[in-house]
Design a protein around this motif. Structure first.
Motif: not given
Length: 409
Positions: A8, A21-25, A148, A150, A212, A216-217, A219
């Protein structure tokens, strides 16, 4: 079923800049395996650390047949299997599913629920929060939006004794004589005890809404940028949970259980360096199973007279036993980032009341919460013990000395 996880990307924010954070953990799970240097790794979420007798047998057998034969207990009371062979994902998933360890494939990584492990067994606290664990777990698995969250989002359920309240939960419930205190960040509201699990789920969904909106994504709750806080009161009202302010309600601060007897009907043992063999795991449970703990041990409802038997299996059954409160990351050869075989060196550490953790690199994976002695490999055959350069030959003495001081990271 088997998926090796890409690293990541992480960019440290500048001072005052929100974390983006630009993607899921990339947390591993039971279905989403992680490729390590010693094979694949599976992490099983065990709400409240609970394992039935049948699940104990399945977990031990899976470790022996598919992995390196060991079961790691994590700092959230979950279990990890390491050294899994390539291509075993489907077989592992089928075994876990048949044992009831995968109640929801879509939610299996978000079932992070830590609870006071001795609740209802030793007469302390304000009730058995394991009942909350089961209800909250069912609510999480039944709520599509909860998938959804983290894999790092954490629910903490404390029975009032304060043993787990300080473990950094995103949503924390603390039982009291007149209900439960629900904590999300700095906000605390009191809810009826019967509604505590529904309140915890509502708080988690409120976090998702806030994350949301922040964009900023985030977690975790602590990652929300300034000016963005979940509308806790509004979420509880929408869920039909009555809530009121909880003034002058400090977070309780209690100690983890000490290895040995827990009253007259239960015992607490530690796994050496947080790892159990299949034989050790099978030796633990009576008829109603066990509870793994965030301190890498297990609470067992059994007579204290069994302690010598458990000690004979190599388990840590007293506060002065070798290895008590000593933990270590995976180290070499299992982790490519590790600078040394820290587990081999950790086995020489003396017992003590202050936790000590050996780390193979500056990430310090799996370190304890709160106050602990930091032992960090430097890559030249030596260590930093609480920041002091120490050769390997002097490690036991340096650790013993550091345990007489207060070292906080």
């Amino acid at each position: 079923m088997l998926a090796a996880m890409p690293p990541t990307p992480h960019r440290s924010p500048e001072r005052g800049e929100p974390l983006i954070r630009d993607r899921g953990d990339a947390c591993p799970g039971a279905l989403r395996l992680h490729a390590a240097d010693d094979g694949f790794l599976a992490r099983l979420r065990l709400p409240g650390g609970l394992l039935t007798v049948r699940q104990v047998e399945v977990l031990a057998s899976a470790a022996e047949a598919l992995g390196d034969g060991g079961i790691s207990v994590t700092s959230r009371g979950n279990a990890e299997l390491r050294g899994l062979r390539d291509g075993c994902g489907a077989e592992l998933a089928a075994l876990l599913d048949a044992a009831g360890l995968l109640p929801s494939p879509t939610h299996e990584r978000v079932r992070n629920i830590v609870a006071s492990p001795a609740a209802g067994l030793d007469g302390l606290g304000h009730g058995d929060v394991q009942l909350w664990v089961r209800e909250l777990d069912a609510l999480l698995c039944d709520e599509p939006r909860a998938a959804s969250l983290s894999g790092r989002f954490l629910f903490v359920l404390d029975d009032g004794r304060g043993d787990v309240a300080g473990l950094g939960g995103d949503v924390t419930l603390v039982a009291g004589p007149s209900g439960a205190d629900l904590r999300v960040g700095p906000e605390v509201l009191r809810v009826p005890a019967a509604d505590a699990p529904r309140a915890a789920l509502a708080a988690a969904l409120a976090f998702l809404d806030t994350a949301a909106a922040a964009g900023t994504g985030a977690w975790r709750v602590r990652e929300l940028p300034a000016g963005h806080a979940p509308d806790l009161a509004g979420a509880l009202e929408e869920a039909g949970v009555r809530a009121e302010a909880a003034p002058d309600s400090p977070l309780p601060q209690g100690a983890p259980p000490v290895p040995g007897a827990l009253g007259a009907q239960a015992v607490y043992v530690l796994a050496p360096l947080g790892r159990l063999t299949g034989v050790q795991l099978r030796a633990l449970p009576p008829a109603d199973g066990i509870r793994l703990t965030p301190w890498r041990g297990a609470v067992v409802r059994t007579a204290p007279a069994r302690l010598p038997e458990l000690a004979a299996h190599g388990l840590i059954t007293g506060p002065d036993a070798p290895g008590a409160r000593v933990t270590a990351c995976t180290g070499r050869p299992g982790c490519a980032k590790a600078l040394d075989d820290v587990r081999a060196d950790a086995r020489r550490a003396p017992a003590g009341l202050l936790p000590v953790h050996f780390s193979g690199c500056e990430r310090r994976c799996g370190h304890p919460h709160g106050t602990w002695v930091d032992v960090l490999a430097t890559g030249d055959g030596g260590y930093l013990v609480a920041g002091v350069p120490t050769p390997r030959t002097s490690l036991p003495e340096a650790v013993a000395t550091a345990r007489t001081t207060t070292t906080t990271r």
